[in-house]
Write an enzyme that holds these catalytic residues in place. Structure first.
Site, PDB file in Angstrom:
ATOM      1  CE  LYS A 146       6.778 -21.747  36.226  1.00  0.00           C
ATOM      2  NZ  LYS A 146       7.415 -21.188  34.666  1.00  0.00           N
ATOM      3  CG  ASP A 156      12.689 -16.047   9.490  1.00  0.00           C
ATOM      4  OD1 ASP A 156      11.311 -16.981  10.039  1.00  0.00           O
ATOM      5  OD2 ASP A 156      12.717 -16.819   7.784  1.00  0.00           O
ATOM      6  CB  ALA A 178       9.707 -19.800  27.913  1.00  0.00           C
ATOM      7  CG  HIS A 194       2.928 -22.723   7.055  1.00  0.00           C
ATOM      8  ND1 HIS A 194       3.477 -23.771   8.272  1.00  0.00           N
ATOM      9  CD2 HIS A 194       3.601 -22.579   6.783  1.00  0.00           C
ATOM     10  CE1 HIS A 194       4.250 -23.976   6.985  1.00  0.00           C
ATOM     11  NE2 HIS A 194       4.382 -22.971   6.166  1.00  0.00           N
ATOM     12  NE  ARG A 214      -3.074   2.433   2.691  1.00  0.00           N
ATOM     13  CZ  ARG A 214      -2.966   3.272   4.129  1.00  0.00           C
ATOM     14  NH1 ARG A 214      -1.330   2.906   4.679  1.00  0.00           N
ATOM     15  NH2 ARG A 214      -4.019   3.594   4.524  1.00  0.00           N
ATOM     16  N   GLY A 259      15.977 -14.706   0.621  1.00  0.00           N
ATOM     17  CA  GLY A 259      16.260 -15.612  -0.796  1.00  0.00           C
ATOM     18  C   GLY A 259      15.138 -14.468  -1.692  1.00  0.00           C
TER      19      GLY A 259
HETATM   20  O1  F6P Z   1      11.271 -17.421   6.332  1.00  0.00           O
HETATM   21  C1  F6P Z   1       9.902 -17.548   6.746  1.00  0.00           C
HETATM   22  C2  F6P Z   1       9.075 -19.136   7.451  1.00  0.00           C
HETATM   23  O2  F6P Z   1       8.231 -18.877   7.758  1.00  0.00           O
HETATM   24  C3  F6P Z   1      10.556 -19.534   8.389  1.00  0.00           C
HETATM   25  O3  F6P Z   1      10.505 -18.882   9.574  1.00  0.00           O
HETATM   26  C4  F6P Z   1      10.144 -20.995   8.049  1.00  0.00           C
HETATM   27  O4  F6P Z   1      11.202 -21.551   8.207  1.00  0.00           O
HETATM   28  C5  F6P Z   1       9.374 -21.408   6.414  1.00  0.00           C
HETATM   29  O5  F6P Z   1       9.100 -19.833   6.167  1.00  0.00           O
HETATM   30  C6  F6P Z   1       9.092 -22.356   6.355  1.00  0.00           C
HETATM   31  O6  F6P Z   1       8.517 -22.114   5.052  1.00  0.00           O
HETATM   32  P1  F6P Z   1       7.157 -22.121   3.915  1.00  0.00           P
HETATM   33  O7  F6P Z   1       6.206 -21.985   4.247  1.00  0.00           O
HETATM   34  O8  F6P Z   1       7.403 -22.075   2.462  1.00  0.00           O
HETATM   35  O9  F6P Z   1       7.561 -24.245   4.645  1.00  0.00           O
END
Ligand code: F6P
Length: 323
Positions: A216, A130, A189, A253, A23, A106
């Protein structure tokens, strides 16, 4: 050459805040009187010519949305010279004078190669959860993912406590431990196992003991996904300490989704506008980042190749606070 028209694309893993960046790039370019073309599915779309002109309203109602309206992909074909030649043909065909590429390591490596082979100014914006790009304090999406992980671990803690269980929670980040280390601090943690710091079996016992000692009767250890991740460490603990009730939770994810935080929206907006400023100044082949709240230009070679270290102070903070 005076720029009149640019292309914008997102590539690699999506990250919350990419839409805010698209945007900002779109509107800042239109503000300059330039034409903007949205390139779909990253480098793949540039190769296929999946490109559409954007207006200011193409990016309306997107700042709050996760994912990327331009879609994204990891392109194998773009790795080959023939793929990049096709991409350049489309750059010419659509009359693009410059590109803005939003993505991670990448994607910016791809941008660097294209810019070295063809005469086209390319500006990169760091878009990845990341946070592994050198030269910028934060990447677009990192803060949102951090908050998502923190909320998940808060929830896991409820059940860990109720059952007196030890949880190994696996966090994304590829080769970098920023998400793991900082979400471990934010979620309170017991420990973080990150690629940047070696962890042996004695340390594991100590990590778990930290939680148990605090009456805990449960412990939460965050583990980076690299080298076997949470399963690997859980297995080791099960073998060495069968008395513990060990569980694994792989967040996966879900860490990449959701509405971006205010921080990511503002970062993406600033970097998007700055990418157009950079092009106006005649900059090329750089990533626009943020350092001490100031916009910085980082050559692609440095952003991609240099290792971004984890501050030892963060490791220290977690270990002090988890006694
Ligand atoms: O680079 C972002 C990321 O979510 C990394 O943390 C993870 O290793 C990778 O992409 C996972 O890739 P994909 O979604 O292709 O499985």
């Amino acid at each position: 050459m005076k720029i009149k028209s640019i292309g914008v694309l997102t590539s690699g893993g999506d990250a919350p805040g990419m839409n805010a960046a698209i945007r900002a790039v779109t509107r800042a370019a239109i503000y300059e009187g330039w034409r903007v073309f949205g390139i779909y599915r990253g480098w793949e779309g540039l190769i296929m010519g999946d490109i559409k002109e954007f207006t200011s309203s193409s990016v309306s109602n997107t700042i709050q949305r996760g994912g990327t309206i331009l879609k994204t992909a990891r392109s194998e074909e773009f790795r080959k010279p023939e793929g990049r030649a096709k991409a350049f043909e489309n750059i010419k065909k659509f009359g693009l004078d410059a590109l803005v590429v939003i993505g991670g390591n990448g994607s910016l490596a791809g941008a660097q190669i294209l810019a070295s082979e063809y005469d086209i100014p390319v500006i990169g914006l760091p878009g990845t959860i990341d946070n592994d790009l050198y030269g910028t304090d934060s990447t677009i999406g990192y803060d949102t993912a951090l908050n998502t992980i923190m909320e998940c671990v808060d929830k896991i803690r409820d059940t860990a406590n109720s059952h007196d269980r030890i949880f190994f929670v696996e966090v994304m980040g590829r080769d970098a431990g920023f998400l793991t280390q900082n979400s471990a601090i934010a979620a309170g943690a017991e420990a973080a196992i990150i690629p940047e710091d070696q962890t042996d079996i004695d340390q594991l016992a100590d990590f778990i003991g930290r939680g148990i000692r605090k009456s805990k009767n449960s412990s939460i250890v965050l583990v980076s996904e690299k080298d076997g991740g949470a399963m690997h460490y859980a297995e080791r603990v099960r073998q060495e300490y069968p008395e513990y009730n060990v569980k694994v939770s792989i967040l996966g994810h879900l860490q990449r989704g959701g509405s971006p935080t205010a921080y990511d929206r503002i970062l993406a907006s600033r970097l998007g506008v700055a990418s157009i400023e950079a092009l106006k100044e005649g900059q090329r082949n750089i990533m626009v980042g943020i350092k001490n709240d100031q916009i910085v230009y980082v050559p692609f070679s440095r952003a991609i190749k240099m290792d971004k270290p984890i501050d030892k102070e963060l490791i220290n903070v977690l270990s002090i606070l988890s006694i």
